[in-house]
Scaffold this active site. Structure first.
Site, PDB file in Angstrom:
ATOM      1  N   ASP A  75       0.804  -1.234   0.000  1.00  0.00           N
ATOM      2  CA  ASP A  75       0.000   0.000   0.000  1.00  0.00           C
ATOM      3  C   ASP A  75       0.832   1.278   0.000  1.00  0.00           C
ATOM      4  O   ASP A  75       1.988   1.301   0.409  1.00  0.00           O
ATOM      5  CB  ASP A  75      -1.001   0.021   1.167  1.00  0.00           C
ATOM      6  CG  ASP A  75      -0.346  -0.205   2.531  1.00  0.00           C
ATOM      7  OD1 ASP A  75       0.694  -0.884   2.607  1.00  0.00           O
ATOM      8  OD2 ASP A  75      -0.899   0.305   3.531  1.00  0.00           O
ATOM      9  N   GLU A 142      -0.586  -2.292   5.138  1.00  0.00           N
ATOM     10  CA  GLU A 142       0.338  -2.243   6.282  1.00  0.00           C
ATOM     11  C   GLU A 142       0.175  -0.928   7.021  1.00  0.00           C
ATOM     12  O   GLU A 142       0.278  -0.875   8.246  1.00  0.00           O
ATOM     13  CB  GLU A 142       1.790  -2.404   5.807  1.00  0.00           C
ATOM     14  CG  GLU A 142       2.809  -2.497   6.934  1.00  0.00           C
ATOM     15  CD  GLU A 142       3.168  -1.164   7.557  1.00  0.00           C
ATOM     16  OE1 GLU A 142       3.446  -1.129   8.761  1.00  0.00           O
ATOM     17  OE2 GLU A 142       3.152  -0.151   6.844  1.00  0.00           O
TER      18      GLU A 142
HETATM   19 ZN    ZN Z   1       4.806   3.666   6.293  1.00  0.00          ZN
HETATM   20 ZN    ZN Z   2       6.270   1.104   5.403  1.00  0.00          ZN
END
Ligand code: ZN
Ligand code: ZN
Length: 406
Positions: A75, A142
């Site tokens: 991401d 994440e």
């Molecule tokens: Zn980050």
């Molecule tokens: Zn990262």
């Protein structure tokens, strides 16, 4: 053992530039997932898609032997890119609140994806030299701290073999080509807390008829800073940041309420519990002192556990890194990093030890030019130099996998 250079992965840089040009926000990594599948097509991998939303798992089976999990996150962030690169992102996306936002790979997850794709290609090419199973996990979200858990909860380990070791890496503001590791606690636990304070609104000229939530919020912000400075030992690292404070609409109106957004970092469950309890105590105490008739709201959202690197496995890998890259390129971090990571969720769910290391992406020229202020991850001008970052990242992943594979 073959390396990045031997495999002539020149097109991997183009793959990286394409990912960088088209970043996607957390849980929206549809294009990225498609690009990954296309990039590993032809390697004969068993692939699983849509895990935890957009996650991809690709399994390279190569006879009997250990199962090694290699992880990359996919991401990007709502940041307006200001790198000036010819492959800079100009894309926008719709965030979870419905706002149109710029998007940028400001944390380098595009580099993580490209390196893992490269590592799969190298491991596939040299499969005569090892045996076992490689599970490549391309994880969503994440940055929200929830992508790894989402894949696990979606049955990741029912679909792919359970690993004996979980390995991953993060690019950062170190000199390109350098690798840093830390046995034990390597990254902070993170908690996000939203606080709403309810006062009584009124005319700005008549404060005596109100309970001013702006003054109350100001007091809370200052008092929260005493948690780390006055309640914890000077030797205990922790962070309490108020990232936003929102209240009011107009100069002469005392508003009804105020909202604070907190980011908290800690390195042990005891300290985390202490800080969260202190936040609650301070917020409620200050609201009571201000005479609020309605209790404040204290809501905890995303949370990352501190990342624990298995000490023995980390030392084993560090020795392998030193052997391959040389003592001058591999070093132990003197202290944990206050950033956070959810890669530990794969180790927690599988029972496998985790080793997560950092490698550098900034050139010496960049260090010299930006002396004292090299951009950190999440900055609008953060961008790794493609080389030697890409080749180092691929070689590090391959070497790490081979350290455990038969
Ligand atoms: Zn980050
Ligand atoms: Zn990262």
């Amino acid at each position: 053992m073959t390396t990045f250079a031997d495999q002539r992965l020149d097109d991997l840089a183009d793959f990286y530039r394409d990912l960088h040009r088209h970043p996607e926000l957390s849980f929206q990594e549809h294009r990225t997932a498609q690009r990954i599948l296309a990039a590993v097509d032809g390697l004969g991998l068993e692939t699983h898609t849509g895990l935890g939303g957009t996650g991809v798992a690709a399994v390279l089976r190569n006879g009997d032997g250990p199962v090694v999990l290699l992880r990359a996150d996919m991401d990007a962030l709502p940041v307006q890119e200001k790198t000036g690169l010819d492959y800079a992102s100009v894309d926008t996306a719709t965030d979870p609140d419905g706002h149109t936002v710029p998007v940028m790979h400001a944390c380098g997850h595009d580099m993580h994806v490209a390196c893992l794709v490269g590592a799969l290609r190298v491991l596939h090419a040299e499969r005569a030299g090892w045996s076992g199973t490689v599970v490549a996990v391309f994880q969503p979200a994440e940055e929200l701290g929830s992508g790894a858990k989402a894949m696990v909860e979606d049955g990741l380990f029912d679909k792919v073999p359970v690993p004996e070791i979980v390995l991953g890496q993060h690019v950062g503001p170190l000199l390109a080509g350098q690798i840093a590791y830390r046995p034990g606690v390597a990254l902070a636990g993170a908690d996000v807390v939203t606080v709403r304070l309810f006062g009584r609104g009124g005319h700005g000229s008549r404060p005596e008829t109100t309970i001013d939530p702006v003054v109350l919020a100001s007091s809370v912000v200052l008092k929260l800073q005493t948690i780390v400075s006055r309640e914890l030992s000077a030797l205990t690292p922790a962070v309490v940041t108020v990232g936003y404070l929102r209240a009011g609409t107009k100069h002469n109106i005392i508003p009804e309420e105020a909202e604070l957004g907190l980011s908290i970092r800690s390195f042990s469950p005891e300290i985390r519990d202490h800080i969260l309890a202190s936040v609650e105590r301070i917020v409620r105490g200050e609201a009571q002192a201000a005479g609020c008739s309605k209790d404040p709201e204290v809501v905890r959202h995303e949370c990352f556990d501190p990342l624990q690197n298995d000490p023995a496995a980390t030392e084993r890998l560090a020795a392998a890194f030193r052997g391959r890259f040389g003592d001058d390129r591999v070093f132990e971090l003197p202290e944990p990093i206050t950033g956070s990571e959810d890669v530990g969720a794969f180790g927690a769910a599988s029972g496998a030890p985790t080793v997560f290391w950092f490698w550098g992406g900034l050139t010496q020229e960049r260090f010299d030019a930006d002396r004292g202020r090299v951009p950190s991850n999440h900055a609008p001008d953060f961008a790794p130099a493609i080389e030697p970052t890409l080749s180092t990242g691929v070689d590090a992943l391959v070497l790490a996998a081979r350290t455990w594979l038969g």
